[in-house]
Design an enzyme around this catalytic site. Sequence first.
Site, short mmCIF file in Angstrom:
data_model
loop_
_atom_site.label_atom_id
_atom_site.label_comp_id
_atom_site.label_asym_id
_atom_site.label_seq_id
_atom_site.Cartn_x
_atom_site.Cartn_y
_atom_site.Cartn_z
N LYS A 99 0.85 -1.20 0.00
CA LYS A 99 0.00 0.00 0.00
C LYS A 99 0.88 1.24 0.00
CE LYS A 99 -3.96 1.85 2.66
NZ LYS A 99 -4.80 1.63 3.86
N SER A 114 -9.81 1.42 2.74
CA SER A 114 -8.93 2.19 1.89
C SER A 114 -7.84 1.36 1.20
CB SER A 114 -8.25 3.31 2.69
OG SER A 114 -7.39 2.75 3.67
N SER A 136 -10.06 -0.79 7.05
CA SER A 136 -9.42 -0.58 5.75
C SER A 136 -8.68 -1.78 5.18
CB SER A 136 -8.45 0.61 5.81
OG SER A 136 -9.15 1.81 5.61
#
Lengths: 363, 152
Positions: A79, A154, A178
């Site tokens: 990420k 996310s 997330s």
Amino acid sequence: MSLTTLTTGELLDRLDREEATSTEVVTAYLDRIAATDEQVGAFLHVDREAALQQATEIDRRRAAGENVGSLAGLPVAVKDNLCATGTPTTCGSRMLEGFAPPYDAHVIARLTQADAVLIGRTNLDEFAMGSSCENSAFQSTRNPWDLSRTPGGSSGGSAAAVAAQMAPLAIGSDTGGSIRQPAAFCGVVGLKPTYGRVSRYGLVAFASSLDQIGPFASDVSGAALLLEAIAGHDARDSTCIDRRVPAYSQTVDQPLDGLRVGIVKEHFAEGLDPQVEQAVREAVDVYRSLGAEVKDVALPHSQHSVAVYYIVAPSEASSNLARYDGVHYGHRAESFDDLADMYSVSRGEAFGDEVKRRIMLGT
Amino acid sequence: MLAMLIGLPFTWIVAAFSNVNSPDWPSGFFLRRQSLSSIRSTASLKSCTLVLTPMSPLTTDDIRKVAALARLKVSDDEIGRLKQQLGEILQYVHRLDNVDTSGVEPMAHAVEVTNVFRADEPRESLPREQALANAPQTDGRYFLVPPILNDQ
């Protein structure tokens, strides 16, 4: 059969038995990214040459009979809110466009020690604020199972990358769902570890008392292996717990006898989609068949959790994001009146709506 | 904004926090929530000694004040939107007023933790060149900023 359809365990077996090289594995995933990611939009940054160089080096060491790490030669997607030296780390924000950290996050260092190949950086809602991957300043990620739908967020880029077989393993971060929510949306395994299990050093902070880094994988064994590699004490995160890391990957196939699973009755309330409920009930049956004791539990305060999150997370976000002042790194406006105005204009220009909303709410 | 909530008893915040399992906010959330009860602060944001009493919704001035405190330049359009969206969120959060937490032990962590200290000794730090590498403006030795005081 293509290498990208294999589980982490199957890939490691092939690498161990020298039926495949890391270069072949990494090439297969890079090719898959090249063929697929234009539609999915999971990656913000892929450095093909750097990934292949890492793979070649691991192949050389393995061939020379040197010891290699637990993830040797396996591609891992990361990420884009974890710092890695010299690698773009944007957090999906115009604020950090062009930012290249001068140090490695603890998790990045652990992945490197485990000889993982860092294959690319995945999309996210700006500063990990959101649950759809639509709040990225650069692109929206789509759900590989149905391109008209969201992968969740996310960490939607990481979840979509694993679901679309563009990486066997990926790293995400979870503040209020997330990792867990995009894993569910994309049909992959995702875990938010207990707070303190994984060092947050080098994770770009959103809400520090909730943020935690965790694994994505196509199966539970892969997630166990990845968590084992990244978990453990690090003095550079003072909230990181100093406790032994169990050998998750060794125990993952054992029966679940003696394990108690609580089913929170408040989570089966009005508004729950019947299909989702059915899927969860079926999963509960699987736990039961594996020997776990399943018990109904009540969390009467859970109805207030979102309201509490609205206090805790934005307050910490307001404080954490105060560092983006256009002085040390990040965006600086070109036109402004004085120093205070430079702060305001730079932040006003570079933060997206959702980030502004949360900063305001927490101020 | 949350300075307005400071008048709430801390114990229930912590008690409810112990059960947190909240989703990251759905992106459409702000537009779906309807007003609950109309509540706001009676005190100024500057004082930070706020007591909650039922009153009218957030004003444009409230939003301007918070934006200034947060060092965020926002347009008039944004102010209009933020006024509505933040007002709705604050009203939603006020549902916590109705939680009875008398006799509930405060809890802040699932694992027992103690404060962490380290020896206060000099250590190697980031080399100057690397520390300056991402800065928008430097002279090679320092971060450069516009004048802090205007010439009088």
